[in-house]
Structures are given as C-alpha cells and as structure tokens.
Design a protein around this motif. Sequence first.
Motif, PDB file in Angstrom:
ATOM      1  N   THR A 111       0.842  -1.205   0.000  1.00  0.00           N
ATOM      2  CA  THR A 111       0.000   0.000   0.000  1.00  0.00           C
ATOM      3  C   THR A 111       0.875   1.253   0.000  1.00  0.00           C
ATOM      4  O   THR A 111       2.087   1.186   0.255  1.00  0.00           O
ATOM      5  N   ILE A 112       0.240   2.395  -0.197  1.00  0.00           N
ATOM      6  CA  ILE A 112       0.964   3.674  -0.108  1.00  0.00           C
ATOM      7  C   ILE A 112       1.637   3.795   1.258  1.00  0.00           C
ATOM      8  O   ILE A 112       2.722   4.363   1.381  1.00  0.00           O
ATOM      9  N   ASN A 113       1.003   3.240   2.282  1.00  0.00           N
ATOM     10  CA  ASN A 113       1.566   3.332   3.644  1.00  0.00           C
ATOM     11  C   ASN A 113       2.913   2.630   3.779  1.00  0.00           C
ATOM     12  O   ASN A 113       3.645   2.881   4.744  1.00  0.00           O
TER      13      ASN A 113
ATOM     14  N   VAL B 154      -5.706   9.980 -12.924  1.00  0.00           N
ATOM     15  CA  VAL B 154      -4.864   8.934 -12.327  1.00  0.00           C
ATOM     16  C   VAL B 154      -5.247   8.821 -10.855  1.00  0.00           C
ATOM     17  O   VAL B 154      -5.472   9.831 -10.180  1.00  0.00           O
ATOM     18  N   VAL B 155      -5.385   7.588 -10.396  1.00  0.00           N
ATOM     19  CA  VAL B 155      -5.880   7.312  -9.041  1.00  0.00           C
ATOM     20  C   VAL B 155      -5.059   6.197  -8.422  1.00  0.00           C
ATOM     21  O   VAL B 155      -4.736   5.216  -9.095  1.00  0.00           O
ATOM     22  N   MET B 156      -4.734   6.351  -7.133  1.00  0.00           N
ATOM     23  CA  MET B 156      -4.176   5.231  -6.377  1.00  0.00           C
ATOM     24  C   MET B 156      -4.979   5.106  -5.087  1.00  0.00           C
ATOM     25  O   MET B 156      -5.031   6.040  -4.272  1.00  0.00           O
ATOM     26  N   ASN B 157      -5.646   3.979  -4.929  1.00  0.00           N
ATOM     27  CA  ASN B 157      -6.463   3.739  -3.742  1.00  0.00           C
ATOM     28  C   ASN B 157      -5.605   3.151  -2.622  1.00  0.00           C
ATOM     29  O   ASN B 157      -4.649   2.425  -2.890  1.00  0.00           O
ATOM     30  N   CYS B 158      -5.979   3.460  -1.372  1.00  0.00           N
ATOM     31  CA  CYS B 158      -5.216   2.935  -0.233  1.00  0.00           C
ATOM     32  C   CYS B 158      -6.137   2.336   0.825  1.00  0.00           C
ATOM     33  O   CYS B 158      -6.988   3.046   1.375  1.00  0.00           O
ATOM     34  N   ASN B 159      -5.949   1.053   1.044  1.00  0.00           N
ATOM     35  CA  ASN B 159      -6.650   0.317   2.110  1.00  0.00           C
ATOM     36  C   ASN B 159      -8.174   0.303   1.914  1.00  0.00           C
ATOM     37  O   ASN B 159      -8.693   0.803   0.912  1.00  0.00           O
ATOM     38  N   GLU B 160      -8.871  -0.275   2.870  1.00  0.00           N
ATOM     39  CA  GLU B 160     -10.286  -0.616   2.681  1.00  0.00           C
ATOM     40  C   GLU B 160     -11.160   0.600   2.349  1.00  0.00           C
ATOM     41  O   GLU B 160     -11.899   0.607   1.365  1.00  0.00           O
ATOM     42  N   LYS B 161     -11.066   1.640   3.160  1.00  0.00           N
ATOM     43  CA  LYS B 161     -11.947   2.793   2.927  1.00  0.00           C
ATOM     44  C   LYS B 161     -11.522   3.613   1.717  1.00  0.00           C
ATOM     45  O   LYS B 161     -12.303   4.420   1.213  1.00  0.00           O
TER      46      LYS B 161
ATOM     47  N   TYR C 221      -3.677  -5.641  -3.094  1.00  0.00           N
ATOM     48  CA  TYR C 221      -2.672  -5.056  -2.190  1.00  0.00           C
ATOM     49  C   TYR C 221      -1.264  -5.173  -2.770  1.00  0.00           C
ATOM     50  O   TYR C 221      -0.354  -5.790  -2.200  1.00  0.00           O
ATOM     51  N   HIS C 222      -1.122  -4.526  -3.910  1.00  0.00           N
ATOM     52  CA  HIS C 222       0.159  -4.310  -4.601  1.00  0.00           C
ATOM     53  C   HIS C 222      -0.068  -2.976  -5.304  1.00  0.00           C
ATOM     54  O   HIS C 222      -0.926  -2.897  -6.193  1.00  0.00           O
ATOM     55  N   ILE C 223       0.633  -1.940  -4.877  1.00  0.00           N
ATOM     56  CA  ILE C 223       0.267  -0.592  -5.338  1.00  0.00           C
ATOM     57  C   ILE C 223       0.216  -0.498  -6.864  1.00  0.00           C
ATOM     58  O   ILE C 223       1.000  -1.136  -7.568  1.00  0.00           O
ATOM     59  N   HIS C 224      -0.698   0.322  -7.322  1.00  0.00           N
ATOM     60  CA  HIS C 224      -0.905   0.504  -8.760  1.00  0.00           C
ATOM     61  C   HIS C 224      -1.600   1.826  -8.986  1.00  0.00           C
ATOM     62  O   HIS C 224      -2.461   2.243  -8.212  1.00  0.00           O
ATOM     63  N   LEU C 225      -1.214   2.461 -10.075  1.00  0.00           N
ATOM     64  CA  LEU C 225      -1.854   3.692 -10.504  1.00  0.00           C
ATOM     65  C   LEU C 225      -2.887   3.322 -11.563  1.00  0.00           C
ATOM     66  O   LEU C 225      -2.570   2.609 -12.520  1.00  0.00           O
ATOM     67  N   HIS C 226      -4.128   3.779 -11.369  1.00  0.00           N
ATOM     68  CA  HIS C 226      -5.147   3.632 -12.412  1.00  0.00           C
ATOM     69  C   HIS C 226      -5.001   4.818 -13.356  1.00  0.00           C
ATOM     70  O   HIS C 226      -4.941   5.964 -12.908  1.00  0.00           O
TER      71      HIS C 226
END
Length: 115
Positions: A50-52, A85-92, A98-103
């Motif tokens: 994740t980004i974290n 471009v979007v990168m989601n982090c964790n459930e909320k 759970y392998h970071i990725h840019l949409h």
Amino acid sequence: MSTECIFCKIIAGSLTSNIVHEDNKILAFEDVNPQAPVHHLIVPKEHIPTINDLLTEHNELIGQLFQVAKTLAKKHHIAENGYRVVMNCNEKGGQAVYHIHLHLLGDRQMHWPPG
Ligand code: 5GP
Ligand code: ZN
C-alpha cells in the motif's frame, strides 16, 4: 514478489494480461474490469502492498509511474482532453489488490467527487 498476489503473478507471466508498457521496473496492463474506455493499471514490479509502505527510496519509482501514465495518455490521445490517475489505499480508500498501482482512466468525462 508475493506468491499470493495477483499482480505479482501477472508480472511473473503466470497470469495473462494485455500489456501496454513494460520496462525494468514497471509493468502496465489493461484493467480486466474497465471503468472507462481507457483503463490501464501501472504497477511497479516490486511488491509494495500500500501507499503506507512507501519508503523514501521509492520516490524515484513513484515518479516513474506518473511518467508512464503521461506517456500512455499521450499514446491513447487522451492527454489534451484530460484523464484521471488514481491510487487507492486500504479498505476505505477502495483498494482491492494489495500491490500498489496507478489507475489511468480516460476517454470519457470524469466526475467529482468520486464515489
Ligand atoms: P484497486 O481497487 O485495488 O485500486 O484496483 C484493483 C483493480 O485491479 C480493479 O480495477 C480490478 O478490475 C483490477 N483487477 C483485479 N484482478 C485483475 C486481474 O486479474 N487482471 C487485470 N488485468 N486486472 C485485475
Ligand atoms: Zn505483488
């Protein structure tokens, strides 16, 4: 490399995908469930959940993800009209893999706020 991770499997070639870009650090491929006419996932080959989990040593890699997004946007003729471009982090944040990725999303009107 995580043996459980679907994006690691795509990077390793054991799961198929429609690849749109590859270099020594990054793989980009079409999203299997596209949310826009252009929907690519831009993924570092290193397994970072994740980004974290980002470290300062990843700063250059993160910059490279955006450079690939820019290049793909130009290649698909959405650079001038605009894209997201979007990168989601964790459930909320809506993260499912759970392998970071840019949409990279484009070729339709985007809305704000996102759902
Ligand atoms: P997230 O919700 O984690 O930000 O985004 C995960 C994305 O990965 C989703 O848009 C989903 O459609 C995509 N995805 C999940 N599994 C696969 C797969 O096996 N192949 C491809 N190409 N995309 C996938
Ligand atoms: Zn992974």
